[in-house]
Design a protein around this motif. Sequence first.
Motif, PDB file in Angstrom:
ATOM      1  N   GLY A 130      -5.006   0.895  -2.321  1.00  0.00           N
ATOM      2  CA  GLY A 130      -4.040   1.825  -2.009  1.00  0.00           C
ATOM      3  C   GLY A 130      -2.682   1.525  -2.852  1.00  0.00           C
ATOM      4  O   GLY A 130      -1.686   2.140  -2.733  1.00  0.00           O
ATOM      5  N   GLY A 138      -0.415   4.496  -0.896  1.00  0.00           N
ATOM      6  CA  GLY A 138      -1.247   5.755  -0.959  1.00  0.00           C
ATOM      7  C   GLY A 138      -2.735   5.659  -0.700  1.00  0.00           C
ATOM      8  O   GLY A 138      -3.143   4.607  -0.397  1.00  0.00           O
ATOM      9  N   ARG A 139      -3.582   6.639  -0.858  1.00  0.00           N
ATOM     10  CA  ARG A 139      -4.837   6.430  -0.703  1.00  0.00           C
ATOM     11  C   ARG A 139      -5.714   5.508  -1.666  1.00  0.00           C
ATOM     12  O   ARG A 139      -5.153   5.505  -2.771  1.00  0.00           O
ATOM     13  CB  ARG A 139      -5.452   7.885  -0.470  1.00  0.00           C
ATOM     14  CG  ARG A 139      -5.030   8.688   0.682  1.00  0.00           C
ATOM     15  CD  ARG A 139      -5.456  10.033   0.401  1.00  0.00           C
ATOM     16  NE  ARG A 139      -5.196  10.825  -0.751  1.00  0.00           N
ATOM     17  CZ  ARG A 139      -5.461  11.933  -1.098  1.00  0.00           C
ATOM     18  NH1 ARG A 139      -6.763  12.520  -0.404  1.00  0.00           N
ATOM     19  NH2 ARG A 139      -5.113  12.313  -1.888  1.00  0.00           N
ATOM     20  N   PRO A 140      -6.974   4.950  -1.371  1.00  0.00           N
ATOM     21  CA  PRO A 140      -7.540   4.372  -2.154  1.00  0.00           C
ATOM     22  C   PRO A 140      -7.992   5.137  -3.367  1.00  0.00           C
ATOM     23  O   PRO A 140      -8.423   6.417  -3.121  1.00  0.00           O
ATOM     24  CB  PRO A 140      -8.705   3.622  -1.582  1.00  0.00           C
ATOM     25  CG  PRO A 140      -8.296   3.930  -0.010  1.00  0.00           C
ATOM     26  CD  PRO A 140      -7.430   4.839   0.089  1.00  0.00           C
ATOM     27  N   HIS A 141      -7.828   4.537  -4.789  1.00  0.00           N
ATOM     28  CA  HIS A 141      -8.415   5.220  -5.690  1.00  0.00           C
ATOM     29  C   HIS A 141      -8.032   6.553  -5.962  1.00  0.00           C
ATOM     30  O   HIS A 141      -8.679   7.546  -6.328  1.00  0.00           O
ATOM     31  CB  HIS A 141     -10.234   5.214  -5.792  1.00  0.00           C
ATOM     32  CG  HIS A 141     -10.924   4.117  -5.713  1.00  0.00           C
ATOM     33  ND1 HIS A 141     -10.373   2.959  -6.756  1.00  0.00           N
ATOM     34  CD2 HIS A 141     -11.941   3.473  -5.079  1.00  0.00           C
ATOM     35  CE1 HIS A 141     -11.116   1.845  -6.511  1.00  0.00           C
ATOM     36  NE2 HIS A 141     -12.254   2.204  -5.450  1.00  0.00           N
ATOM     37  N   GLN A 142      -6.663   6.796  -5.777  1.00  0.00           N
ATOM     38  CA  GLN A 142      -6.116   7.869  -6.014  1.00  0.00           C
ATOM     39  C   GLN A 142      -5.757   8.186  -7.511  1.00  0.00           C
ATOM     40  O   GLN A 142      -5.129   7.178  -8.135  1.00  0.00           O
ATOM     41  CB  GLN A 142      -4.907   8.035  -5.272  1.00  0.00           C
ATOM     42  CG  GLN A 142      -4.241   9.567  -5.236  1.00  0.00           C
ATOM     43  CD  GLN A 142      -2.965   9.703  -3.966  1.00  0.00           C
ATOM     44  OE1 GLN A 142      -2.940   8.754  -3.475  1.00  0.00           O
ATOM     45  NE2 GLN A 142      -2.449  10.841  -4.002  1.00  0.00           N
ATOM     46  N   GLU A 162       2.295   8.626  -7.976  1.00  0.00           N
ATOM     47  CA  GLU A 162       1.683   7.443  -8.450  1.00  0.00           C
ATOM     48  C   GLU A 162       1.326   7.664  -9.786  1.00  0.00           C
ATOM     49  O   GLU A 162       0.302   8.154 -10.123  1.00  0.00           O
ATOM     50  CB  GLU A 162       0.258   6.890  -7.774  1.00  0.00           C
ATOM     51  CG  GLU A 162       0.893   6.335  -6.237  1.00  0.00           C
ATOM     52  CD  GLU A 162       0.932   7.607  -5.148  1.00  0.00           C
ATOM     53  OE1 GLU A 162       0.282   8.726  -5.555  1.00  0.00           O
ATOM     54  OE2 GLU A 162       1.607   7.497  -4.024  1.00  0.00           O
ATOM     55  N   ARG A 197       0.750  -1.381  -0.067  1.00  0.00           N
ATOM     56  CA  ARG A 197       0.051   0.090   0.084  1.00  0.00           C
ATOM     57  C   ARG A 197       0.907   1.076  -0.118  1.00  0.00           C
ATOM     58  O   ARG A 197       1.818   1.428   0.886  1.00  0.00           O
ATOM     59  CB  ARG A 197      -0.839  -0.070   1.254  1.00  0.00           C
ATOM     60  CG  ARG A 197      -1.883   1.275   1.326  1.00  0.00           C
ATOM     61  CD  ARG A 197      -3.099   1.020   2.036  1.00  0.00           C
ATOM     62  NE  ARG A 197      -3.962   2.139   2.263  1.00  0.00           N
ATOM     63  CZ  ARG A 197      -4.947   2.130   2.753  1.00  0.00           C
ATOM     64  NH1 ARG A 197      -5.475   1.282   3.529  1.00  0.00           N
ATOM     65  NH2 ARG A 197      -5.649   3.263   2.700  1.00  0.00           N
ATOM     66  N   THR A 239      -3.655   4.535  -7.993  1.00  0.00           N
ATOM     67  CA  THR A 239      -3.809   3.633  -6.933  1.00  0.00           C
ATOM     68  C   THR A 239      -5.084   2.864  -6.958  1.00  0.00           C
ATOM     69  O   THR A 239      -5.992   3.349  -7.650  1.00  0.00           O
ATOM     70  CB  THR A 239      -3.511   4.009  -5.443  1.00  0.00           C
ATOM     71  OG1 THR A 239      -4.671   4.910  -5.239  1.00  0.00           O
ATOM     72  CG2 THR A 239      -2.319   4.869  -5.430  1.00  0.00           C
ATOM     73  N   ARG A 259      -8.046   0.325  -5.119  1.00  0.00           N
ATOM     74  CA  ARG A 259      -9.025   0.467  -4.128  1.00  0.00           C
ATOM     75  C   ARG A 259      -8.225   0.275  -2.751  1.00  0.00           C
ATOM     76  O   ARG A 259      -8.533   0.806  -1.651  1.00  0.00           O
ATOM     77  CB  ARG A 259     -10.311  -0.366  -4.148  1.00  0.00           C
ATOM     78  CG  ARG A 259     -11.311  -0.535  -2.754  1.00  0.00           C
ATOM     79  CD  ARG A 259     -12.389  -1.198  -2.950  1.00  0.00           C
ATOM     80  NE  ARG A 259     -12.198  -2.676  -2.804  1.00  0.00           N
ATOM     81  CZ  ARG A 259     -12.873  -3.587  -2.768  1.00  0.00           C
ATOM     82  NH1 ARG A 259     -14.216  -3.464  -2.765  1.00  0.00           N
ATOM     83  NH2 ARG A 259     -12.371  -4.867  -2.491  1.00  0.00           N
TER      84      ARG A 259
END
Length: 302
Positions: A62, A44-48, A54, A42, A58, A60
């Motif tokens: 991350g 980063g944040r989900p769905h970035q 990135e 992981r 990313t 879901r």
Amino acid sequence: MFETLKVFLRNKKALIGLIIVLLYVAVAVFGPMLLNLDPMQRVGRPHQPPNPDELLGTTRMGRDVFAQLIYGTRTSLAVGFFAGIIIVLIGTVLGIAAGYFGGWIDEIISFFTNVVLVIPQLPLLLVIAAFMGQTNPAVIAIIIGMTSWAWGARVTRSQTLTLRNREYILASELIGERPTRMIFVELLPNLLSIIGFNFIGSVTYTIITQATLEFLGLGNPMSVSWGTMLYHAQNASAISVGAWWEVLVPAVAVAGIGVGLSLLNFGVDEISNPRLRTLGTVAAAIKAQKKIDQQRLAEVKP
């Protein structure tokens, strides 16, 4: 050898296809070493969405889509080439044996070849994969390889039957040449274009089929490939939440290698088809003549 390479590289479509395939191979071989990043980590944040950190966004969970693309390229190409080798080996051996020896050997091989050809390919793969449960990429490659050789065997048999009645083959048999030498020295070199065509087609088919099986959830979700990327994107409803990059990246990767291998087939087809080779020479001669005519007209004009 050099003349064959020259004919191959003269075809611009085949040259572009070769460049595309070599680019994919370079990414698969050197990408993971240069990237040095765990695709399941992981980051980063989900769905970035795609950003400087990135590059391709990313998932879901991350996870870095770019890292998954690099590692997925290695997995998908490895499965494609591994299954392609299995298909070519089985198809070539059975096709040459049936075409050269004939008789009861040809009847038995032709019977099994026809049986495999009649069975619908994709439903058979779905049944086998479902029966085995979640399968890793190596098992998928073996399943595809063991069930997809029939077309190559049929084509190789037909070409072997054509070569079998050539004068140089009959003359070699009259002077007592051994069958092994006849096959490896006289027949096999003349079948290389057919074998190459079969291998390229098999790799293309395997990559697309693997992605299909894994997208349907019949692969190992913990492995990283283009198919599992699509599977996770579907489960995460990526399109519904606006994370289009999760679907677009593996889809473009599959389409890109398909285009590259298809273009590469043009070169193999030209090598194996003397008529196409002649047409290419005639077209080049016509083009050169037009150029000469234009130069002469330019010199005549005041």
